[in-house]
Scaffold this motif. Structure first.
Motif, mmCIF file in Angstrom:
data_model
loop_
_atom_site.group_PDB
_atom_site.id
_atom_site.type_symbol
_atom_site.label_atom_id
_atom_site.label_comp_id
_atom_site.label_asym_id
_atom_site.label_seq_id
_atom_site.Cartn_x
_atom_site.Cartn_y
_atom_site.Cartn_z
ATOM 1 N N GLU A 1 -7.981 -67.784 4.246
ATOM 2 C CA GLU A 1 -8.625 -68.945 4.874
ATOM 3 C C GLU A 1 -10.100 -68.610 5.058
ATOM 4 O O GLU A 1 -10.434 -67.530 5.559
ATOM 5 C CB GLU A 1 -7.943 -69.253 6.204
ATOM 6 N N LEU A 2 -10.962 -69.527 4.648
ATOM 7 C CA LEU A 2 -12.387 -69.202 4.637
ATOM 8 C C LEU A 2 -13.071 -69.518 5.958
ATOM 9 O O LEU A 2 -12.952 -70.610 6.501
ATOM 10 C CB LEU A 2 -13.081 -69.948 3.487
ATOM 11 N N ARG A 3 -13.768 -68.489 6.490
ATOM 12 C CA ARG A 3 -14.626 -68.661 7.665
ATOM 13 C C ARG A 3 -15.927 -67.920 7.394
ATOM 14 O O ARG A 3 -16.014 -67.166 6.416
ATOM 15 C CB ARG A 3 -13.932 -68.138 8.919
ATOM 16 N N HIS A 4 -16.946 -68.181 8.226
ATOM 17 C CA HIS A 4 -18.278 -67.626 7.977
ATOM 18 C C HIS A 4 -18.625 -66.635 9.080
ATOM 19 O O HIS A 4 -18.224 -66.836 10.235
ATOM 20 C CB HIS A 4 -19.300 -68.784 7.941
ATOM 21 N N PRO A 5 -19.341 -65.561 8.770
ATOM 22 C CA PRO A 5 -19.639 -64.544 9.803
ATOM 23 C C PRO A 5 -20.400 -65.079 11.012
ATOM 24 O O PRO A 5 -20.209 -64.599 12.121
ATOM 25 C CB PRO A 5 -20.472 -63.495 9.048
ATOM 26 N N THR A 6 -21.226 -66.147 10.828
ATOM 27 C CA THR A 6 -21.989 -66.654 11.987
ATOM 28 C C THR A 6 -21.870 -68.172 12.185
ATOM 29 O O THR A 6 -21.995 -68.656 13.295
ATOM 30 C CB THR A 6 -23.504 -66.341 11.817
ATOM 31 N N LEU A 7 -21.603 -68.932 11.102
ATOM 32 C CA LEU A 7 -21.523 -70.399 11.238
ATOM 33 C C LEU A 7 -20.115 -70.772 11.715
ATOM 34 O O LEU A 7 -19.183 -70.894 10.928
ATOM 35 C CB LEU A 7 -21.866 -71.082 9.905
ATOM 36 N N GLU A 8 -19.975 -71.010 13.050
ATOM 37 C CA GLU A 8 -18.663 -71.245 13.651
ATOM 38 C C GLU A 8 -17.959 -72.476 13.064
ATOM 39 O O GLU A 8 -16.746 -72.494 12.901
ATOM 40 C CB GLU A 8 -18.823 -71.425 15.169
ATOM 41 N N TRP A 9 -18.739 -73.515 12.669
ATOM 42 C CA TRP A 9 -18.121 -74.759 12.160
ATOM 43 C C TRP A 9 -17.489 -74.580 10.771
ATOM 44 O O TRP A 9 -16.736 -75.436 10.306
ATOM 45 C CB TRP A 9 -19.161 -75.886 12.102
ATOM 46 N N PHE A 10 -17.783 -73.477 10.108
ATOM 47 C CA PHE A 10 -17.336 -73.339 8.713
ATOM 48 C C PHE A 10 -15.819 -73.460 8.581
ATOM 49 O O PHE A 10 -15.286 -74.123 7.697
ATOM 50 C CB PHE A 10 -17.820 -72.017 8.108
ATOM 51 N N ARG A 11 -15.110 -72.853 9.533
ATOM 52 C CA ARG A 11 -13.646 -72.835 9.471
ATOM 53 C C ARG A 11 -13.061 -74.253 9.472
ATOM 54 O O ARG A 11 -12.047 -74.532 8.844
ATOM 55 C CB ARG A 11 -13.128 -72.040 10.675
ATOM 56 N N GLU A 12 -13.809 -75.186 10.151
ATOM 57 C CA GLU A 12 -13.300 -76.563 10.262
ATOM 58 C C GLU A 12 -13.278 -77.283 8.907
ATOM 59 O O GLU A 12 -12.637 -78.321 8.771
ATOM 60 C CB GLU A 12 -14.169 -77.360 11.254
ATOM 61 N N LEU A 13 -13.940 -76.706 7.903
ATOM 62 C CA LEU A 13 -13.907 -77.341 6.567
ATOM 63 C C LEU A 13 -12.506 -77.256 5.972
ATOM 64 O O LEU A 13 -12.169 -77.947 5.013
ATOM 65 C CB LEU A 13 -14.923 -76.650 5.639
ATOM 66 N N GLY A 14 -11.678 -76.357 6.576
ATOM 67 C CA GLY A 14 -10.299 -76.231 6.091
ATOM 68 C C GLY A 14 -10.184 -75.672 4.686
ATOM 69 O O GLY A 14 -9.247 -75.990 3.947
ATOM 70 N N LEU A 15 -11.128 -74.820 4.306
ATOM 71 C CA LEU A 15 -11.098 -74.248 2.941
ATOM 72 C C LEU A 15 -10.311 -72.956 2.902
ATOM 73 O O LEU A 15 -10.321 -72.167 3.838
ATOM 74 C CB LEU A 15 -12.539 -73.964 2.466
ATOM 75 N N MET B 1 -14.378 -61.787 -8.482
ATOM 76 C CA MET B 1 -15.777 -61.575 -8.105
ATOM 77 C C MET B 1 -16.099 -62.805 -7.237
ATOM 78 O O MET B 1 -15.736 -63.934 -7.623
ATOM 79 C CB MET B 1 -16.669 -61.520 -9.349
ATOM 80 N N GLY B 2 -16.710 -62.598 -6.090
ATOM 81 C CA GLY B 2 -16.879 -63.676 -5.114
ATOM 82 C C GLY B 2 -17.458 -64.965 -5.668
ATOM 83 O O GLY B 2 -17.006 -66.069 -5.320
ATOM 84 N N ARG C 1 -21.243 -66.160 1.073
ATOM 85 C CA ARG C 1 -21.107 -65.173 2.157
ATOM 86 C C ARG C 1 -19.768 -65.367 2.863
ATOM 87 O O ARG C 1 -19.099 -64.383 3.218
ATOM 88 C CB ARG C 1 -22.257 -65.312 3.171
ATOM 89 N N ALA C 2 -19.362 -66.612 3.042
ATOM 90 C CA ALA C 2 -18.078 -66.899 3.704
ATOM 91 C C ALA C 2 -16.921 -66.336 2.876
ATOM 92 O O ALA C 2 -15.995 -65.704 3.418
ATOM 93 C CB ALA C 2 -17.921 -68.402 3.900
ATOM 94 N N VAL C 3 -16.971 -66.515 1.552
ATOM 95 C CA VAL C 3 -15.896 -66.022 0.678
ATOM 96 C C VAL C 3 -15.784 -64.500 0.818
ATOM 97 O O VAL C 3 -14.709 -63.965 1.114
ATOM 98 C CB VAL C 3 -16.156 -66.418 -0.793
ATOM 99 N N LEU C 4 -16.889 -63.791 0.636
ATOM 100 C CA LEU C 4 -16.860 -62.322 0.676
ATOM 101 C C LEU C 4 -16.422 -61.833 2.053
ATOM 102 O O LEU C 4 -15.588 -60.918 2.165
ATOM 103 C CB LEU C 4 -18.234 -61.764 0.317
ATOM 104 N N TYR C 5 -16.936 -62.476 3.102
ATOM 105 C CA TYR C 5 -16.612 -62.068 4.479
ATOM 106 C C TYR C 5 -15.122 -62.241 4.768
ATOM 107 O O TYR C 5 -14.449 -61.356 5.286
ATOM 108 C CB TYR C 5 -17.447 -62.914 5.446
ATOM 109 N N SER C 6 -14.563 -63.407 4.358
ATOM 110 C CA SER C 6 -13.155 -63.724 4.663
ATOM 111 C C SER C 6 -12.198 -62.799 3.915
ATOM 112 O O SER C 6 -11.242 -62.269 4.474
ATOM 113 C CB SER C 6 -12.865 -65.179 4.302
#
Ligand code: HEM
Ligand SMILES: N/C(=N/c1cccc(CO[C@@H]2CCNC2)c1)c1cccs1
Length: 348
Positions: free
Chosen positions: A181-195, A225-226, A271-276
């Motif tokens: 499940e994709l989330r971002h290291p600092t952008l809290e709203w990213f997870r809400e995209l449901g990706l 590769m990310g 960044r979200a892909v690599l972080y998650s």
């Protein structure tokens, strides 16, 4: 002429594995006596590694020696082939510590999927839900009786055909499917995209010609590769087309190109892909590290006295290509057999 091509392959196998030259004649006599070419598992394993090493479009070739081969050439029914594919998926996934793996089936077997795990694409009157790249195959699965849930991330069934028999459709139980499940290291709203995306890319529609014999079912996997996920699958306008939505959420001015809003959104998505993947302990490589690994591969090959070939356009990451050292020099795209190649889809 088949035996001539078999000889060429056996000579390369003998030379690179430091076997006696008599090995080639022995094997050719056995094939002639048997009236058929039947490679040993060792010969197959070497050929499949060699084909990876020869695949000019692949940036991940540094690890060509660590490919795990499953010899499934003896399997005859769709059911046992299905079970072998589940075993491949489990072995390759390995809880996230992905192992590069290939399974080789009898040439009478065809897997209709592009990848063993991929999301469905449902084309309705005015939109596409899910992965647009899967629309044609999804329709094929529906014609064969498959009922998809109609969601954005529905894993497609395996479609296995043996000989001229009707293809058989098998669902993949969720226990075999690892996703991130994709989330971002600092952008809290990213997870809400449901990706989210699946962990393991397993190409199942390519073929490899070994000494004149075509192996048309050789599903193989590595790790991602990310940029494949973040700069193509989720970014392309004709795939999940996420850049405008991400830019909006970032509060960027998307009214004109000059603000480079697409580039800002692209970086944050990647960044979200690599972080998650990293946080979930799922193998992935960023495109800068992948390029460094490819440079190491080139050095290793030169030390082995082999010319390195590559497809410059494909080896360049789709993001920040000029940051890649290989951007600044030409590349020899000579094709050496064996290598993995496209083939006509069995349903077209
Ligand atoms: C181990 C990690 C690996 C990584 C990170 C990797 C990375 C990649 C990437 C990024 C591409 C370009 C894909 C695209 O642009 O759509 C590619 C292409 C390719 N890779 Fe690798 N790869 C890996 C392992 C493998 C393995 C194990 C095989 C086969 C045994 C393989 C065979 C190929 C082939 C044949 C292509 C060209 C596909 C085409 O022509 O469409 N790779 N690889
Ligand atoms: N990371 C990977 N990426 C790919 C490798 C080969 C092919 C593809 C997908 O190719 C599609 C057809 C052309 N571009 C998209 C992706 C791997 C898949 C299997 C082993 S490594």
């Amino acid at each position: 002429m088949l035996l001539e091509q078999v000889r060429i392959f056996l000579e390369q196998y003998t030379a690179e594995n430091k076997l006696a030259q008599s090995y080639v004649e022995e094997r050719l006599q056995q094939f002639t006596a048997a009236g058929a070419v039947d490679y040993t598992i060792e010969e197959m394993d070497y050929a499949l590694k060699l084909a990876w090493r020869n695949s000019n479009k692949c940036i991940g070739r540094l690890f060509w020696k660590s490919l795990h081969t499953f010899d499934r050439r003896h399997l005859k029914t769709a059911q046992e082939i299905y079970e072998a594919l589940l075993a491949h998926i489990d072995y390759a996934t390995n809880g996230g510590k992905i192992r590069s793996t290939i399974s080789v089936f009898d040439p009478s077997v065809r897997i209709w999927n592009h990848q063993l795990i991929r999301y469905a694409g449902y084309k309705t009157a005015n939109e596409i839900i899910g992965d647009p790249a899967s629309v044609e195959f999804t329709q094929k699965c529906q014609e064969l009786g498959w009922q998809g849930a109609g969601g954005r991330f529905d894993v497609l069934p395996l479609v296995i055909q043996v000989g001229d028999a009707a293809p058989v459709v098998f669902d993949i139980p969720k226990t075999h499917i690892l996703e991130v499940e994709l989330r971002h290291p600092t952008l809290e709203w990213f997870r809400e995209l449901g990706l989210k995306w699946y962990a393991v890319p397993m190409i199942s529609d390519m073929k490899v010609e070994i000494g004149g014999l075509d192996f048309v079912s050789v599903p193989f996997n590595g790790w991602y590769m990310g940029t494949e996920i973040g700069a193509r699958n989720l970014a392309d306008s004709e795939r999940y087309n996420m850049l405008p939505i991400i830019a909006e959420k970032m509060g960027l001015d998307t009214s004109k190109n000059m603000t480079l809003w697409q580039d800002y959104a692209l970086v944050e998505l990647n960044r979200a892909v690599l972080y998650s993947y990293k946080e979930d302990g799922v193998s992935i490589v960023d495109h800068h590290t992948a390029v460094e690994q490819f440079l190491l591969f080139e050095k290793q090959e030169q030390q082995a006295g082999r010319e390195v070939t590559g497809n410059w356009a494909w080896l360049l990451p789709p993001m920040s290509p000029a940051t890649a050292a290989i951007y600044h020099r030409p590349m020899d795209n000579t094709k050496h057999k064996p290598f993995y190649r496209y083939q006509q889809a069995p349903y077209q």
